[in-house]
Enzyme design. Structure first.
Site, PDB file in Angstrom:
ATOM      1  N   HIS A  35      -4.451   2.323   7.890  1.00 33.33           N
ATOM      2  CA  HIS A  35      -3.106   1.791   7.664  1.00 33.33           C
ATOM      3  C   HIS A  35      -3.169   0.268   7.541  1.00 33.33           C
ATOM      4  CE1 HIS A  35      -1.041   5.409   9.558  1.00 33.33           C
ATOM      5  NE2 HIS A  35      -2.192   5.468  10.197  1.00 33.33           N
ATOM      6  N   GLU A 117      -5.093   0.585  12.221  1.00 32.51           N
ATOM      7  CA  GLU A 117      -4.233  -0.370  11.524  1.00 32.51           C
ATOM      8  C   GLU A 117      -5.024  -1.639  11.233  1.00 32.51           C
ATOM      9  OE1 GLU A 117      -1.031  -0.088  10.626  1.00 32.51           O
ATOM     10  OE2 GLU A 117      -0.198   1.524  11.880  1.00 32.51           O
ATOM     11  N   HIS A 153      -3.278   5.970   4.555  1.00 28.53           N
ATOM     12  CA  HIS A 153      -1.996   6.577   4.931  1.00 28.53           C
ATOM     13  C   HIS A 153      -1.277   7.083   3.681  1.00 28.53           C
ATOM     14  CE1 HIS A 153       1.868   6.169   7.582  1.00 28.53           C
ATOM     15  NE2 HIS A 153       1.493   7.412   7.432  1.00 28.53           N
ATOM     16  N   ASP A 163       0.641   2.169   2.314  1.00 26.70           N
ATOM     17  CA  ASP A 163      -0.414   1.377   2.943  1.00 26.70           C
ATOM     18  C   ASP A 163      -1.737   2.144   2.997  1.00 26.70           C
ATOM     19  OD1 ASP A 163       1.001   3.051   4.938  1.00 26.70           O
ATOM     20  OD2 ASP A 163      -0.309   2.106   6.411  1.00 26.70           O
TER      21      ASP A 163
HETATM   22 ZN   LIG Z   1       0.639   3.499   7.794  1.00 27.66          ZN
END
Ligand SMILES: [Zn+2]
Length: 180
Positions: A35, A117, A153, A163
């Protein structure tokens, strides 16, 4: 860099998030989801991401933060722009990062995935240090779990999520399993 049997990474700063729970019985980690996030969008640094994932964001601090009221999310890992890694949940737990999603015909990807992330945006290149940290982290995950896919994602939530975006260069994720 290595993961212990609970899925805690030795090289990460640990910040516990309440936004996670148990995986369904016997479910092994088999997917890695990449992400991107920045808070406020396009601004790097600061502690807003950690605050969002620990339900301590000051919603009045920025107009965008108002849109995040009542949002309960997390990811297992955050890789900052300088390559530092923060861990919010052990990989053995189910973090809440993917939302409605589908991979290879299976829905609810949170059940069987680890979420990473990258601090960034979909149109600004990620940093060399982020690629280095991500490559090492994914290598450690491959050494610990029967991973069958590393996806964006956007791959598992098409039409809803975009993303990590075109700024993410898959060619730079050169992963070899690392068993430490
Ligand atoms: Zn995401």
């Amino acid at each position: 860099m290595k993961l212990n049997h609970e899925g805690v990474l030795d090289r990460a700063i640990q910040i516990a998030s309440a936004n996670c729970d148990e995986r369904p019985d016997g479910e092994a980690v088999s997917l890695v989801v990449i992400h991107s996030i920045s808070l406020p969008p396009g601004e790097f640094g600061g502690d807003a991401i950690e605050r969002l994932f620990t339900n301590t964001l000051d919603y009045a601090a920025h107009p965008y933060f108002e849109t995040l009221r009542d949002v309960r999310v997390s990811a297992h890992f955050l890789i900052r722009r300088a390559g530092g890694i923060v861990q919010f949940a052990p990989c053995g737990k189910r973090a809440w990062h993917a939302g409605a999603s589908c991979y290879a015909g299976r829905e609810r990807c949170n059940d069987f995935s680890v979420g990473i992330e990258l601090e960034g945006t979909e149109d600004i290149p990620y940093t060399n240090q982020q690629y280095e940290a991500l490559t090492a982290l994914v290598g450690a995950l491959l050494g610990r779990y029967p991973i069958t896919g590393v996806v964006a994602h956007s791959d598992i939530a098409p039409g809803r999520k975009t993303d990590p975006g075109p700024s993410f260069d898959w060619e730079r994720l050169r992963v070899a399993p690392h068993r430490g």
